[in-house]
Design an enzyme around this catalytic site. Sequence first.
Site, PDB file in Angstrom:
ATOM      1  N   LEU A   1       0.805  -1.219   0.000  1.00  0.00           N
ATOM      2  CA  LEU A   1       0.000   0.000   0.000  1.00  0.00           C
ATOM      3  C   LEU A   1       0.840   1.271   0.000  1.00  0.00           C
ATOM      4  CD1 LEU A   1      -2.766  -1.265   2.421  1.00  0.00           C
ATOM      5  CD2 LEU A   1      -2.718  -1.338  -0.075  1.00  0.00           C
ATOM      6  N   CYS A   2       2.100   1.128  -0.359  1.00  0.00           N
ATOM      7  CA  CYS A   2       2.988   2.289  -0.443  1.00  0.00           C
ATOM      8  C   CYS A   2       2.814   3.005  -1.786  1.00  0.00           C
ATOM      9  CB  CYS A   2       4.445   1.824  -0.345  1.00  0.00           C
ATOM     10  SG  CYS A   2       5.165   2.147   1.233  1.00  0.00           S
ATOM     11  N   HIS A   3       2.885   4.324  -1.751  1.00  0.00           N
ATOM     12  CA  HIS A   3       2.839   5.094  -2.991  1.00  0.00           C
ATOM     13  C   HIS A   3       4.204   5.073  -3.674  1.00  0.00           C
ATOM     14  CE1 HIS A   3      -0.366   6.781  -0.473  1.00  0.00           C
ATOM     15  NE2 HIS A   3      -1.002   6.986  -1.618  1.00  0.00           N
TER      16      HIS A   3
ATOM     17  N   MET B   1       9.203   4.406   4.903  1.00  0.00           N
ATOM     18  CA  MET B   1       9.233   3.045   4.355  1.00  0.00           C
ATOM     19  C   MET B   1      10.403   2.880   3.387  1.00  0.00           C
ATOM     20  SD  MET B   1       7.074   1.528   6.040  1.00  0.00           S
ATOM     21  CE  MET B   1       7.556  -0.003   5.268  1.00  0.00           C
ATOM     22  N   GLU B   2      10.694   3.962   2.662  1.00  0.00           N
ATOM     23  CA  GLU B   2      11.822   3.916   1.717  1.00  0.00           C
ATOM     24  C   GLU B   2      13.145   3.767   2.485  1.00  0.00           C
ATOM     25  OE1 GLU B   2       9.110   5.668   1.385  1.00  0.00           O
ATOM     26  OE2 GLU B   2       8.436   4.994  -0.583  1.00  0.00           O
TER      27      GLU B   2
ATOM     28  N   ASP C   1      24.469 -11.412   1.632  1.00  0.00           N
ATOM     29  CA  ASP C   1      24.726 -12.175   0.410  1.00  0.00           C
ATOM     30  C   ASP C   1      26.206 -12.119   0.020  1.00  0.00           C
ATOM     31  OD1 ASP C   1      23.949 -13.653  -1.966  1.00  0.00           O
ATOM     32  OD2 ASP C   1      24.362 -11.792  -3.059  1.00  0.00           O
TER      33      ASP C   1
END
Lengths: 152, 259
Positions: free
Chosen positions: B74-76, B112-113, B127
């Site tokens: 639901l992130c833009h 969120m970013e 990794d």
Amino acid sequence: MIDVRVQSPVFDVGEEQRQLLAGRRDIGAVVTFTGLVRDFNERPDVQALSLEHYPGMTEAALRDIAEQATARWPLDGIRVVHRVGRLSPSDPIVMVMVASAHRRVAFDACDFLMDYLKTRAPFWKKEHTASGTYWVSARDSDARDAARWEEA
Amino acid sequence: MSLTHLNARGEAHMVDVGDKAETQREAVASGRIIMRPETLALLAEGGLPKGDVLATARIAGIQAAKRTHELIPLCHALLLSKVSVDFRLDEAASCVHVESRCRLAGRTGVEMEALTAVSVACLTLYDMCKAVDKDMTIEGVRLEHKTGGKSGEWHRASADVSTTRDASEPPSVDSAAIRVKFLAELRERLDIEEIEVPVAALKSPDVASLKAALEAQDSRFSALSAARILCAVNHAMANEETSLSEGDEVAFFPPVTGG
């Protein structure tokens, strides 16, 4: 009266003594001990020595030891300089200089200061030899030397 | 307080940000990946098989921040004006600290970013290093602060403490710590120079409990209980019973050998 320093540059015993005696006419004796890097210790062929300390605590410990000496003997001045960093054989490591009116007091106080410095001041030596590098172990004889002053 | 991503019927929906004012927004997130000291050393000297680890992880973090909307439902999609990812190698805690800062002029926050950038940078570090170390742990991924927007400025309340804590323990509000140093031969043997221990992690505020807490955290600290190991608190010699309080500096060291 008390001057303690931890530094990496070499010190000049003559200069230290001039500063200790500057303007004084009451001092009758100055005893100085200078410790040097030997080329043999726990192993032969010591090529270098690294000295580490605990900044803050080391200076406080040296000052505390000097204050104990002034409480025991009538002293007119104490200068302690201890080097840290990498040193080579024949380099001076430590200097303890004690001034008093009379020689016996100065000899005893200097002896005491070195015994306590070796067993109480936080310095650690690492030796670099032809056969490897290792941290120097504390010696029981140093602890016995320091214990002499507790009976007195 | 309600969850803005749920509508009146409790269904997930994307918040309409069309009528929110455009403001300068910034968010900073951080996290860390704990690894063995040997792995950290290899990373520092560029000795890992996959090459320049940090440069790769940085690009991965930046790319991830730009694609956050593809990952988090639901992130833009945002037109970020800046994304940075920085690393700090911490030998004492044997970890890499990762921090990301995201900025834009827009109608929605960028936390969120920033969190995604940190997460993916940590995953990329994993990794890149997993060939030599599979025990690595990613932890402490969190928002540090955000500015701009309706909710205004937000900063994390208390300072971070790097020490690990059991998940079963309640989170402590007071994260005041004791700084512990290891000197000379002991530092080399334990392969650690300094560590912070929260006062709250001690059973009682004294040196004996500090040793117990360290040993519970890592068995190599059992070396501190050897009779020859000395202890100082705030530059004065101490013993097992010496009491401790927040901000104290404790040092453990072997017998002295100066002169």
